[in-house]
Design a protein around this motif. Sequence first.
Motif, PDB file in Angstrom:
ATOM      1  N   GLN A  61      13.725 -50.788  15.594  1.00 38.32           N
ATOM      2  CA  GLN A  61      14.204 -51.327  16.860  1.00 38.32           C
ATOM      3  C   GLN A  61      14.083 -52.843  16.873  1.00 38.32           C
ATOM      4  OE1 GLN A  61      15.546 -49.308  19.360  1.00 38.32           O
ATOM      5  NE2 GLN A  61      15.391 -47.850  17.674  1.00 38.32           N
ATOM      6  N   GLY A  62      14.735 -53.438  17.848  1.00 37.91           N
ATOM      7  CA  GLY A  62      14.645 -54.875  18.021  1.00 37.91           C
ATOM      8  C   GLY A  62      13.338 -55.278  18.669  1.00 37.91           C
ATOM      9  N   LEU A  63      13.158 -56.567  18.822  1.00 35.37           N
ATOM     10  CA  LEU A  63      11.955 -57.071  19.459  1.00 35.37           C
ATOM     11  C   LEU A  63      12.082 -56.940  20.968  1.00 35.37           C
ATOM     12  CD1 LEU A  63      11.816 -58.448  16.603  1.00 35.37           C
ATOM     13  CD2 LEU A  63      10.525 -60.251  17.756  1.00 35.37           C
ATOM     14  N   LEU A 118       3.791 -58.231  18.183  1.00 35.05           N
ATOM     15  CA  LEU A 118       3.947 -59.576  17.637  1.00 35.05           C
ATOM     16  C   LEU A 118       3.638 -60.619  18.706  1.00 35.05           C
ATOM     17  CD1 LEU A 118       7.300 -58.910  15.799  1.00 35.05           C
ATOM     18  CD2 LEU A 118       5.217 -59.651  14.665  1.00 35.05           C
ATOM     19  N   THR A 164      11.591 -73.747  19.487  1.00 37.23           N
ATOM     20  CA  THR A 164      11.494 -72.685  18.498  1.00 37.23           C
ATOM     21  C   THR A 164      10.179 -71.945  18.669  1.00 37.23           C
ATOM     22  OG1 THR A 164      12.807 -73.957  16.936  1.00 37.23           O
ATOM     23  CG2 THR A 164      11.461 -72.182  16.035  1.00 37.23           C
ATOM     24  N   PHE A 203       6.218 -66.865  15.025  1.00 31.95           N
ATOM     25  CA  PHE A 203       5.565 -65.566  15.147  1.00 31.95           C
ATOM     26  C   PHE A 203       4.347 -65.449  14.245  1.00 31.95           C
ATOM     27  CE2 PHE A 203       8.319 -62.952  17.754  1.00 31.95           C
ATOM     28  CZ  PHE A 203       9.507 -63.651  17.750  1.00 31.95           C
ATOM     29  N   GLY A 204       3.400 -64.655  14.702  1.00 32.22           N
ATOM     30  CA  GLY A 204       2.312 -64.221  13.848  1.00 32.22           C
ATOM     31  C   GLY A 204       2.761 -63.034  13.011  1.00 32.22           C
ATOM     32  N   GLU A 205       1.846 -62.546  12.154  1.00 29.62           N
ATOM     33  CA  GLU A 205       2.177 -61.446  11.255  1.00 29.62           C
ATOM     34  C   GLU A 205       2.191 -60.097  11.970  1.00 29.62           C
ATOM     35  OE1 GLU A 205       3.014 -63.791   8.140  1.00 29.62           O
ATOM     36  OE2 GLU A 205       3.038 -61.603   8.013  1.00 29.62           O
ATOM     37  N   TRP A 248      -0.292 -54.009  13.684  1.00 29.19           N
ATOM     38  CA  TRP A 248       0.357 -52.709  13.546  1.00 29.19           C
ATOM     39  C   TRP A 248      -0.529 -51.666  14.205  1.00 29.19           C
ATOM     40  CZ3 TRP A 248       4.731 -51.782  10.110  1.00 29.19           C
ATOM     41  CH2 TRP A 248       5.269 -52.954   9.570  1.00 29.19           C
ATOM     42  N   TYR A 304      16.907 -65.499  13.426  1.00 29.62           N
ATOM     43  CA  TYR A 304      15.653 -65.337  12.690  1.00 29.62           C
ATOM     44  C   TYR A 304      15.895 -64.379  11.529  1.00 29.62           C
ATOM     45  CZ  TYR A 304      12.622 -67.606  16.142  1.00 29.62           C
ATOM     46  OH  TYR A 304      12.002 -68.526  16.948  1.00 29.62           O
ATOM     47  N   GLN A 326      13.876 -61.604   9.043  1.00 31.62           N
ATOM     48  CA  GLN A 326      12.650 -60.810   8.990  1.00 31.62           C
ATOM     49  C   GLN A 326      12.678 -59.899   7.773  1.00 31.62           C
ATOM     50  OE1 GLN A 326      11.882 -58.075  12.263  1.00 31.62           O
ATOM     51  NE2 GLN A 326       9.658 -58.280  11.994  1.00 31.62           N
ATOM     52  N   GLY A 339       8.103 -55.629   6.938  1.00 29.78           N
ATOM     53  CA  GLY A 339       6.659 -55.744   7.024  1.00 29.78           C
ATOM     54  C   GLY A 339       6.144 -57.144   7.281  1.00 29.78           C
ATOM     55  N   GLU A 340       7.069 -58.071   7.540  1.00 31.75           N
ATOM     56  CA  GLU A 340       6.640 -59.451   7.768  1.00 31.75           C
ATOM     57  C   GLU A 340       7.083 -59.944   9.141  1.00 31.75           C
ATOM     58  OE1 GLU A 340       7.054 -60.634   3.036  1.00 31.75           O
ATOM     59  OE2 GLU A 340       7.852 -61.970   4.561  1.00 31.75           O
ATOM     60  N   ALA A 341       6.575 -61.114   9.524  1.00 29.51           N
ATOM     61  CA  ALA A 341       6.948 -61.709  10.800  1.00 29.51           C
ATOM     62  C   ALA A 341       8.340 -62.323  10.715  1.00 29.51           C
ATOM     63  CB  ALA A 341       5.940 -62.787  11.179  1.00 29.51           C
ATOM     64  N   PRO A 342       9.063 -62.360  11.826  1.00 25.76           N
ATOM     65  CA  PRO A 342      10.343 -63.080  11.840  1.00 25.76           C
ATOM     66  C   PRO A 342      10.124 -64.568  11.597  1.00 25.76           C
ATOM     67  CG  PRO A 342      10.127 -61.649  13.767  1.00 25.76           C
ATOM     68  CD  PRO A 342       8.795 -61.702  13.113  1.00 25.76           C
ATOM     69  N   PHE A 350      12.095 -68.477  11.618  1.00 26.03           N
ATOM     70  CA  PHE A 350      13.205 -69.223  12.197  1.00 26.03           C
ATOM     71  C   PHE A 350      14.220 -69.629  11.135  1.00 26.03           C
ATOM     72  CE2 PHE A 350      15.401 -72.153  14.839  1.00 26.03           C
ATOM     73  CZ  PHE A 350      15.585 -73.323  14.101  1.00 26.03           C
ATOM     74  N   LEU A 376      18.024 -61.397  12.885  1.00 25.18           N
ATOM     75  CA  LEU A 376      17.906 -61.183  14.324  1.00 25.18           C
ATOM     76  C   LEU A 376      18.582 -62.309  15.091  1.00 25.18           C
ATOM     77  CD1 LEU A 376      14.068 -60.351  14.393  1.00 25.18           C
ATOM     78  CD2 LEU A 376      15.959 -58.783  14.019  1.00 25.18           C
ATOM     79  N   LYS A 394      19.039 -56.052  18.192  1.00 18.41           N
ATOM     80  CA  LYS A 394      18.283 -55.097  17.393  1.00 18.41           C
ATOM     81  C   LYS A 394      18.220 -55.484  15.914  1.00 18.41           C
ATOM     82  CE  LYS A 394      18.684 -51.135  20.432  1.00 18.41           C
ATOM     83  NZ  LYS A 394      18.998 -49.693  20.559  1.00 18.41           N
TER      84      LYS A 394
END
Lengths: 115, 108
Positions: free
Chosen positions: A41-43, A91, A103, A106-108, A111, B35, B37, B40-43, B45, B87, B100
């Motif tokens: 899914q999206g954020l 996130l 801008t 994001f962090g990692e 989960w 973005y 992605q 398993g990692e962060a998005p 820029f 994204l 999405k």
Amino acid sequence: GAGVSQSPSNKVTEKGKDVELRCDPISGHTALYWYRQSLGQGLEFLIYFQGNSAPDKSGLPSDRFSAERTGGSVSTLTIQRTQQEDSAVYLCASSLGGGTGNTIYFGEGSWLTVV
Amino acid sequence: GQNIDQPTEMTATEGAIVQINCTYQTSGFNGLFWYQQHAGEAPTFLSYNVLDGLEEKGRFSSFLSRSKGYSYLLLKELQMKDSASYLCAVDSGYALNFGKGTSLLVTP
């Protein structure tokens, strides 16, 4: 640190338990965001903090979710009485300001798996 | 309300060019972000457009048409490492509203 730091990286919890997820934004960033990303899914926007202003909680999916930000820096997202549908990556992100064109970084992610 | 649409999946060949489209209908608009992605990692820029037109940054370019509610991300000279989710996100004044994502697979 140089980037957005989140902990724990991974959390497995039993249904019904409470969890706390922590975010340490980039130093000097006044805006902080929490997003949720479910598998495929999206954020999904959850909550936004900007300086000392009241947070925008419009994205929180239920009253089991809450977040606070202490001293304009570290934030904690709390999920009470977790449900299996809460399983996702949470996130955290921060930006220099909360206005247009900033801008976000994001962090990692944390989960979360609810079993 | 917010409505941001992107294709779900795309496949392209190493060395080729691929265009990932994004259309949006949002209650506010102050710019559009792309973005990247990896699984398993962060998005991370990639680009930001606030004015109509093309912004070029190395192998990646992003285009915006505000009147059409349309943007695209153009990736040139594709490399295997470009396999990721892309994204599209609209800046509505504070938080970003994300689509999405488009999962891009680059094949040899």
